[in-house]
Scaffold this active site. Structure first.
Site: not given
Ligand code: GUN
Length: 301
Positions: A53, A97, A120
């Site tokens: 990311k 995350q 998110d």
């Molecule tokens: N852990 C697994 N998928 C995601 C996601 O899309 N966002 C976040 N913040 N954590 C994750």
């Protein structure tokens, strides 16, 4: 034989559009979009996703920071860290995350991120805004899926849509986004009486249960569109059914979705692969939400 819903290629094209958009916007605003990715602990999958990311954010012209915190950080310390970024004028997007260590309450953390910086779209305020059609970020994986369908000209209007899985992050908000596009949506879950029958009615079948192979070819209507959201890791086997070992002699893991892909692609019109389907689209949506929030915060369009 199905055509592929290629998330890797579509995500690349979305990133190209975002890069051009940012280039235009930075001529209007004093500061570039800035994202912060917070990782607690050293979960290897989380490290992979956060690094990806961060790299993609930089590539499209964002300033990006990874804030890595020790596993031992307290909930209050993490809340203080989030608060600092909430108040930082230069930061437009914050992502923590998941999963977090057990001593930290994920729901408290998710709700501590300012809804104005929630890339998110996990914050209840933003989920509510999405449901009633107000401007703001959209849940990242569901947004990735509708963007993927749009890219291939698949119109949801009037389709029988079955969503297998009702998680807060994927199934539930995705069903609503498809309803907003005039799909006739059915949710399936662990208490559904006849999963096969509900799936077989679907013109658009979304497999988001998180269980390898839960959707078998007999459950799919011929000519349907199938989107596989599963990210499951199972022991890899060779063509003789024998375990494949890695260079250290350990059983190798293989990433698979929720759908039996090889058989399903013989009967569907469209299918998304795993990997290379929904995963890259989720990351593209985080970037797209960052640009959306940047525009809202800075008051540009
Ligand atoms: N852990 C697994 N998928 C995601 C996601 O899309 N966002 C976040 N913040 N954590 C994750």
């Amino acid at each position: 034989m199905a055509q592929l819903l290629d998330g890797k290629a579509t995500a690349k094209s979305v990133r190209g559009e975002l890069k051009r958009e940012i280039k235009r916007l930075v001529t209007l605003v004093e500061r570039p979009p800035q994202s912060v990715f917070i990782q607690v602990g050293e979960n290897p999958a989380s490290t992979t996703y956060v690094n990806l990311k961060h790299k993609m954010a930089e590539r499209i012209g964002c300033v990006s920071t990874i804030a890595r915190m020790a596993d031992s950080i307290t909930q209050d310390e993490l809340l203080e860290c989030i608060q600092r970024y909430n108040e930082d004028r230069n930061v437009h997007g914050i992502l923590v995350q998941l999963p977090l260590p057990e001593h930290i309450d994920e729901s408290v953390i998710v709700q501590a991120i300012s809804p104005r910086k929630d890339v998110d779209c996990f914050h209840p305020e933003n989920v509510g805004r999405m449901i009633i059609g107000l401007p703001g970020p959209k849940p990242a994986t569901p947004l990735g899926i509708v963007t993927l369908l749009d890219a291939y000209g698949i119109d949801v209007k009037g389709l029988n849509v079955t969503v297998v899985g009702r998680s807060n992050l994927v199934g539930k908000p995705l069903g609503i986004m498809l309803l907003l596009r005039h799909g006739t949506v059915t949710y399936c879950h662990t208490r559904t009486r006849d999963l096969a029958a509900e799936c077989k009615r679907a013109d658009l079948l979304i497999a988001a249960a998180g269980r390898a192979g839960i959707v078998t070819p007999e459950m799919i209507k011929p000519g349907a569109v199938v989107v596989d959201v599963g990210t499951n890791f199972i022991p890899a086997v060779d063509e003789n059914g024998q375990p494949v070992l890695d260079e250290n002699g350990q059983p190798k893991q293989q990433q698979v979705g929720d759908v039996e892909f090889n058989a399903a692609e013989q009967i569907t019109a469209w299918i998304s692969p795993v990997p290379g389907g929904v995963g890259p689209m989720t990351i593209a949506s985080v970037l797209s939400n960052t640009v959306t929030l940047y525009k809202l915060i800075e008051g540009v369009d």
